[in-house]
Design a protein around this motif. Structure first.
Motif, mmCIF file in Angstrom:
data_model
loop_
_atom_site.group_PDB
_atom_site.id
_atom_site.type_symbol
_atom_site.label_atom_id
_atom_site.label_comp_id
_atom_site.label_asym_id
_atom_site.label_seq_id
_atom_site.Cartn_x
_atom_site.Cartn_y
_atom_site.Cartn_z
ATOM 1 N N ASP B 283 -11.126 2.490 -2.552
ATOM 2 C CA ASP B 283 -10.198 1.500 -2.017
ATOM 3 C C ASP B 283 -8.781 2.076 -2.101
ATOM 4 N N TYR B 284 -7.913 1.596 -1.240
ATOM 5 C CA TYR B 284 -6.547 2.129 -1.246
ATOM 6 C C TYR B 284 -5.607 1.082 -0.681
ATOM 7 N N THR B 285 -4.463 0.897 -1.339
ATOM 8 C CA THR B 285 -3.501 -0.119 -0.915
ATOM 9 C C THR B 285 -2.119 0.497 -0.751
ATOM 10 N N VAL B 286 -1.478 0.178 0.348
ATOM 11 C CA VAL B 286 -0.086 0.552 0.580
ATOM 12 C C VAL B 286 0.686 -0.739 0.827
ATOM 13 N N ASN B 287 1.783 -0.921 0.113
ATOM 14 C CA ASN B 287 2.508 -2.181 0.164
ATOM 15 C C ASN B 287 3.992 -1.940 0.436
ATOM 16 N N VAL B 288 4.568 -2.782 1.271
ATOM 17 C CA VAL B 288 6.018 -2.804 1.462
ATOM 18 C C VAL B 288 6.506 -4.111 0.859
ATOM 19 N N PRO B 289 6.981 -4.066 -0.402
ATOM 20 C CA PRO B 289 7.396 -5.315 -1.044
ATOM 21 C C PRO B 289 8.598 -5.927 -0.322
#
Lengths: 329, 329
Positions: B283-289
């Motif tokens: 699994d992999y997550t990329v976030n722009v807070p």
């Protein structure tokens, strides 16, 4: 179904052996030969050396080239001047090359003459050559340049790769110097045994893509000192000992630090992550919570680079100047 | 200094007018003409119409073409079949085109014949044509494909764009339907007045880049219903009223939903962000807070696309098949 890409692996060390089963799970990739100079493994099968189901045997380069490969994956050295004699026969034979050689990820600034030579030979042969991986190749160079696409202006780039080694086993903790006295740590730094290669290349790729002309770069390795004891599986780091390594890359324009890369791998690190922070108009942050697993992601991006490098324009490529790699089947 | 890129703007509506000062701040971009069909603004200067310092006047297309532009930025329509007659004379005249036309971001699946025609005419003329923007063009298509580079296998992609409109002024809140009864909201959905264009194109770009063959896609627009009252600057949304819009794109393979795009703009939304979540190995997550500001980022990526499209191979390009855009000077 489309024909799979005839691939050879050059370098069957630990990283090469990790990659073989990853390639084996991809319908688009067919590993048809493997090469190593170590007489202990020449003649052994990839099925014996790795967890993959493969009867391909490790051979010399000529035997591998006789398999008419489309792409070679080269996992041998970190220095591009040592790599080039190894890959030159591949390139000349019309084989595209993807390598984990850290300096190959962006050699244009530090080794312009050699870069031009690689580029010319590759173009002449109609093949492309790429150095990539997770770092350098992605987290501290490619991903930040991609983030800059959505801002008007960038004043400064900060990239932090914070890895918590607390759950890792002893060999990894030893590799990052955990448990050493500050003096013993410094001796390993001085002898080059604790050092991540690639921060300089990442800074030069970033600068080139953003149109920045760096006066100079720094690459400093220091211990992270534990302020409280940390206990793991089979090891303890005492207060005052090294908890791991902190390596910082800094790039300057007109004396001002405008690129900062922080690579930290240590036990007891809260909030592991990969974070790109752009200061500019506007500010912009991209975060990978939990961070990116180095070995897993390196194997993945190399596998995913195989179709991409076959399709890329001929020449010495970098992640910044070819269509982006994505997960292949 | 390098010569700046002679650029014309076609379409001086609200978005075009926002872009002019952004282009004005880039040394690499020189706006040499502007085009609109609205007789009320033809003849006016960009300095009058926008916050930019420019005495370029709005004219017709022939007058603009006489300025020998390198690139045209086209901000007119969302539909590619309406766009093509507008840009065909530009392409035929050897002008590269960047457009915010949402359907142009990936028209290959929904309009293959027209895509082939655009591609052929562009290649014949030696220029490139790109549809981009922040969404579609980046957050829900390009950025996720970039994230997949570092994983071995992708089972499912979830992308969430959550915008909190609480601090926005009345016109934006009205645009997203905040304060309407559920019935009144539904009427605006039925009449097509509340609808974001581009989720389908984003799904097709993702699928094409990942080698997935989608059976079908869905694009559903629904109100977010306020469960407590929300107060803002000059407006109040009562409990039970629409707080804004939630639009969901779904892509299916063999009946299974493997792409989910959630686009939500509503008042009272906690944790605004843009998040890519890949389920797979690993699994992999990329976030722009905090998320990405739509207008600002759209203007930025279009400006930054100008040097990129000038350098790209000729033809109908997408964000997935050209070197990545980064912030230009």
């Amino acid at each position: 179904m489309e024909t799979s890409i005839r691939t050879i692996q050059v370098g069957m060390g630990p990283l090469g052996c990790l990659m073989t089963p990853v390639f084996g799970n991809k319908a688009s990739i067919d590993v048809v030969a493997a090469v190593d100079v170590n007489p202990d493994i020449v003649g052994k099968s990839l099925g014996d050396l790795t967890t993959a189901d493969s009867d391909v045997t490790v051979s010399d380069l000529d035997t591998a080239l006789a398999q008419s490969p489309d792409v070679a994956v080269v996992t041998t050295v970190s220095e591009v001047d040592r790599l080039w004699p190894q890959i030159q026969p591949l390139v000349a034979a019309g084989v595209n090359v993807v390598s984990t050689c850290e300096e190959l990820s962006y050699p244009w600034t530090t080794q312009p003459d050699l870069s031009r030579e690689i580029n010319a030979v590759a173009r002449e042969a109609g093949v492309s050559v790429l150095g990539t991986g997770i770092n350098p190749g992605y987290l501290m160079d490619f991903l930040p340049t991609v983030a800059t696409a959505v801002v008007n202006h960038v004043d400064r780039v900060l990239i932090e790769r914070i890895q918590d080694a607390t759950t890792r086993r002893l060999p990894f903790c030893q590799k990052i110097g955990a448990g050493l006295t500050p003096q013993a740590f410094q001796e390993l730094v001085t002898s080059g045994k604790i050092r991540h290669v690639g921060l300089t290349e990442s800074m030069h790729l970033l600068a080139a893509k953003l149109g920045w002309s760096l006066d100079r770069t720094e690459d400093v390795v220091e211990p992270v000192i534990a302020d409280i004891p940390v206990h793991g599986e089979g090891w303890t780091v005492k207060s005052g000992q090294a908890a791991g390594v902190n390596q910082t890359g800094r790039g300057y324009v007109d004396g001002e630090e405008i690129i900062t890369l922080v690579f930290r791998a240590a036990v007891g690190q809260p909030n592991p992550r990969d974070t790109v922070t752009l200061s500019g108009d506007p500010d912009y942050t991209v975060n990978v919570p939990g961070g990116t697993h180095g070995d897993t992601a390196t194997c993945a991006i190399i596998a995913n680079a195989i179709p991409a490098i076959q399709a890329a324009p001929a020449g010495l490529r970098t992640m910044a100047d070819m269509p982006p790699i994505s997960c292949c089947l």
